[in-house]
Design a protein around this motif. Sequence first.
Motif, PDB file in Angstrom:
ATOM      1  N   LEU A  32       0.738  -0.988   0.095  1.00  0.00           N
ATOM      2  CA  LEU A  32      -0.295  -0.412   0.160  1.00  0.00           C
ATOM      3  C   LEU A  32       0.726   1.334  -0.086  1.00  0.00           C
ATOM      4  O   LEU A  32       0.718   2.209  -0.732  1.00  0.00           O
ATOM      5  CB  LEU A  32      -0.961   0.279   1.265  1.00  0.00           C
ATOM      6  CG  LEU A  32      -1.982  -0.922   0.716  1.00  0.00           C
ATOM      7  CD1 LEU A  32      -2.747  -1.132   2.501  1.00  0.00           C
ATOM      8  CD2 LEU A  32      -3.163  -0.226   0.294  1.00  0.00           C
ATOM      9  N   ARG A  33       2.048   1.523   0.972  1.00  0.00           N
ATOM     10  CA  ARG A  33       2.831   2.508   1.257  1.00  0.00           C
ATOM     11  C   ARG A  33       2.956   2.618  -0.236  1.00  0.00           C
ATOM     12  O   ARG A  33       4.036   3.720  -0.661  1.00  0.00           O
ATOM     13  CB  ARG A  33       3.852   2.574   2.069  1.00  0.00           C
ATOM     14  CG  ARG A  33       5.312   3.106   2.477  1.00  0.00           C
ATOM     15  CD  ARG A  33       3.982   4.477   2.256  1.00  0.00           C
ATOM     16  NE  ARG A  33       5.732   5.516   1.809  1.00  0.00           N
ATOM     17  CZ  ARG A  33       6.443   5.976   2.823  1.00  0.00           C
ATOM     18  NH1 ARG A  33       6.585   5.423   4.349  1.00  0.00           N
ATOM     19  NH2 ARG A  33       7.872   6.897   2.757  1.00  0.00           N
ATOM     20  N   LEU A  34       3.596   1.824  -0.724  1.00  0.00           N
ATOM     21  CA  LEU A  34       5.024   1.369  -2.226  1.00  0.00           C
ATOM     22  C   LEU A  34       4.355   2.381  -3.878  1.00  0.00           C
ATOM     23  O   LEU A  34       3.891   2.828  -4.058  1.00  0.00           O
ATOM     24  CB  LEU A  34       5.186  -0.278  -2.444  1.00  0.00           C
ATOM     25  CG  LEU A  34       6.573  -0.214  -3.723  1.00  0.00           C
ATOM     26  CD1 LEU A  34       7.364   1.107  -3.687  1.00  0.00           C
ATOM     27  CD2 LEU A  34       6.864  -1.114  -3.911  1.00  0.00           C
ATOM     28  N   PRO A  52       9.171  -4.475 -15.020  1.00  0.00           N
ATOM     29  CA  PRO A  52       9.430  -5.639 -16.004  1.00  0.00           C
ATOM     30  C   PRO A  52       8.663  -6.607 -15.980  1.00  0.00           C
ATOM     31  O   PRO A  52       8.653  -8.234 -16.794  1.00  0.00           O
ATOM     32  CB  PRO A  52      10.895  -5.840 -16.107  1.00  0.00           C
ATOM     33  CG  PRO A  52      11.480  -5.707 -14.505  1.00  0.00           C
ATOM     34  CD  PRO A  52      10.236  -4.812 -14.877  1.00  0.00           C
ATOM     35  N   ASN A  53       8.259  -7.121 -14.713  1.00  0.00           N
ATOM     36  CA  ASN A  53       7.281  -7.977 -14.967  1.00  0.00           C
ATOM     37  C   ASN A  53       5.248  -7.378 -14.204  1.00  0.00           C
ATOM     38  O   ASN A  53       4.399  -8.099 -13.622  1.00  0.00           O
ATOM     39  CB  ASN A  53       7.087  -9.154 -12.957  1.00  0.00           C
ATOM     40  CG  ASN A  53       8.743  -9.313 -12.542  1.00  0.00           C
ATOM     41  OD1 ASN A  53       9.212  -9.690 -14.183  1.00  0.00           O
ATOM     42  ND2 ASN A  53       9.027  -9.013 -11.693  1.00  0.00           N
ATOM     43  N   ASP A  57       3.290  -6.808  -9.758  1.00  0.00           N
ATOM     44  CA  ASP A  57       4.034  -6.880  -9.322  1.00  0.00           C
ATOM     45  C   ASP A  57       4.804  -5.805  -9.124  1.00  0.00           C
ATOM     46  O   ASP A  57       5.874  -5.213 -10.075  1.00  0.00           O
ATOM     47  CB  ASP A  57       5.612  -8.581  -9.934  1.00  0.00           C
ATOM     48  CG  ASP A  57       6.374  -8.384  -8.568  1.00  0.00           C
ATOM     49  OD1 ASP A  57       7.122  -7.525  -7.877  1.00  0.00           O
ATOM     50  OD2 ASP A  57       7.292  -9.207  -9.542  1.00  0.00           O
ATOM     51  N   LEU A  58       4.278  -5.098  -8.318  1.00  0.00           N
ATOM     52  CA  LEU A  58       5.124  -3.171  -7.869  1.00  0.00           C
ATOM     53  C   LEU A  58       6.622  -3.762  -6.415  1.00  0.00           C
ATOM     54  O   LEU A  58       7.261  -3.012  -6.793  1.00  0.00           O
ATOM     55  CB  LEU A  58       4.262  -3.007  -6.969  1.00  0.00           C
ATOM     56  CG  LEU A  58       3.009  -2.223  -7.790  1.00  0.00           C
ATOM     57  CD1 LEU A  58       2.195  -0.899  -7.398  1.00  0.00           C
ATOM     58  CD2 LEU A  58       3.494  -1.233  -9.321  1.00  0.00           C
ATOM     59  N   MET A  59       6.332  -4.724  -6.170  1.00  0.00           N
ATOM     60  CA  MET A  59       7.669  -4.897  -4.802  1.00  0.00           C
ATOM     61  C   MET A  59       9.391  -5.048  -6.208  1.00  0.00           C
ATOM     62  O   MET A  59      10.113  -5.127  -5.154  1.00  0.00           O
ATOM     63  CB  MET A  59       6.948  -6.169  -4.077  1.00  0.00           C
ATOM     64  CG  MET A  59       5.871  -6.137  -3.929  1.00  0.00           C
ATOM     65  SD  MET A  59       6.130  -4.222  -2.419  1.00  0.00           S
ATOM     66  CE  MET A  59       6.368  -5.233  -1.224  1.00  0.00           C
ATOM     67  N   ASN A  60       9.356  -4.863  -6.839  1.00  0.00           N
ATOM     68  CA  ASN A  60      10.382  -5.525  -8.252  1.00  0.00           C
ATOM     69  C   ASN A  60      10.315  -4.611  -9.136  1.00  0.00           C
ATOM     70  O   ASN A  60       8.811  -4.692  -9.980  1.00  0.00           O
ATOM     71  CB  ASN A  60      11.013  -6.586  -8.369  1.00  0.00           C
ATOM     72  CG  ASN A  60      11.098  -7.534  -6.958  1.00  0.00           C
ATOM     73  OD1 ASN A  60      11.671  -7.646  -6.141  1.00  0.00           O
ATOM     74  ND2 ASN A  60      10.080  -8.405  -6.733  1.00  0.00           N
ATOM     75  N   PHE A  61      10.930  -3.409  -9.430  1.00  0.00           N
ATOM     76  CA  PHE A  61      11.080  -2.151 -10.443  1.00  0.00           C
ATOM     77  C   PHE A  61      12.152  -2.444 -10.941  1.00  0.00           C
ATOM     78  O   PHE A  61      13.535  -2.680 -10.287  1.00  0.00           O
ATOM     79  CB  PHE A  61      10.006  -1.493 -10.560  1.00  0.00           C
ATOM     80  CG  PHE A  61      10.723  -1.109  -9.055  1.00  0.00           C
ATOM     81  CD1 PHE A  61      11.540   0.547  -8.957  1.00  0.00           C
ATOM     82  CD2 PHE A  61       9.586  -0.824  -8.880  1.00  0.00           C
ATOM     83  CE1 PHE A  61      11.563   1.265  -8.202  1.00  0.00           C
ATOM     84  CE2 PHE A  61      10.184  -0.570  -6.691  1.00  0.00           C
ATOM     85  CZ  PHE A  61      10.228   0.675  -6.645  1.00  0.00           C
ATOM     86  N   GLN A  82      14.568  -4.235  -5.217  1.00  0.00           N
ATOM     87  CA  GLN A  82      12.882  -5.515  -4.995  1.00  0.00           C
ATOM     88  C   GLN A  82      13.081  -4.400  -3.026  1.00  0.00           C
ATOM     89  O   GLN A  82      13.612  -4.591  -2.218  1.00  0.00           O
ATOM     90  CB  GLN A  82      14.719  -6.291  -4.128  1.00  0.00           C
ATOM     91  CG  GLN A  82      14.592  -7.509  -5.625  1.00  0.00           C
ATOM     92  CD  GLN A  82      15.327  -8.374  -5.472  1.00  0.00           C
ATOM     93  OE1 GLN A  82      15.826  -7.982  -3.807  1.00  0.00           O
ATOM     94  NE2 GLN A  82      15.519  -9.403  -6.057  1.00  0.00           N
ATOM     95  N   ILE A  83      11.755  -4.402  -3.145  1.00  0.00           N
ATOM     96  CA  ILE A  83      11.134  -3.874  -2.403  1.00  0.00           C
ATOM     97  C   ILE A  83      10.481  -5.121  -0.730  1.00  0.00           C
ATOM     98  O   ILE A  83       9.834  -6.424  -1.656  1.00  0.00           O
ATOM     99  CB  ILE A  83       9.927  -2.988  -1.802  1.00  0.00           C
ATOM    100  CG1 ILE A  83      10.517  -1.952  -3.376  1.00  0.00           C
ATOM    101  CG2 ILE A  83       9.721  -1.919  -1.061  1.00  0.00           C
ATOM    102  CD1 ILE A  83      11.105  -1.385  -3.255  1.00  0.00           C
ATOM    103  N   ALA A  84      10.368  -5.253   0.383  1.00  0.00           N
ATOM    104  CA  ALA A  84      10.574  -5.883   1.686  1.00  0.00           C
ATOM    105  C   ALA A  84       8.849  -5.336   1.651  1.00  0.00           C
ATOM    106  O   ALA A  84       8.558  -4.498   1.499  1.00  0.00           O
ATOM    107  CB  ALA A  84      10.943  -6.155   2.632  1.00  0.00           C
TER     108      ALA A  84
END
Length: 183
Positions: A32-34, A52-53, A57-61, A82-84
């Motif tokens: 949510l924060r991302l 790319p995904n 997949d917002l956690m990897n860009f 890479q976002i945790a």
Amino acid sequence: MIRLFKVKEKQREIAENSNGMPPTKKQSPGELRLNKDISELNLPKTCSIKFPNGKDDLMNFEVTVKPDEGYYLGGKFTFTFQIATIYPHEAPKVKCRERVYHPNIDLDGNVCLNILREDWKPVLNINTVIYGLYHLFTEPNHEDPLNSEAAAVLRDNPQQFGTNVKRAMGGGHIGQTAFSRCM
């Protein structure tokens, strides 16, 4: 019979709440924060972001930085993020995909940026990190190096450092180390 009635009632409730759409996966607080951070991005004109995904997949860009001044003028550098799920309580993991001759980026792509380590605070965001990466290319810092050899050359002989950067960005060698062409 009573059990069957409760199952059907639950299915009807889910259908009504989803407006005919399949139920969506609940997002973590980090997602949510991302989402918020990305919607509020105000990137420098020399930076771009890519998923790319896909947007699922917002956690990897990836972020691409193209410095418009300094030693790295004309270069193009891509960083993976890479976002945790506990973001923003943990800093993003950031790596440079290209092998670059830089005092603050080692040969494996690890980045030395204080806001990605000890100075990270949950009030910081992705925009801040991207500006920090851009700043590394406009003003490399020899005082906090990951590549101590490049830092020493920058400190002791800035003209030679500039020559080494141009050679490395062209895909050349510095000593025994081959670099990625990033021009």
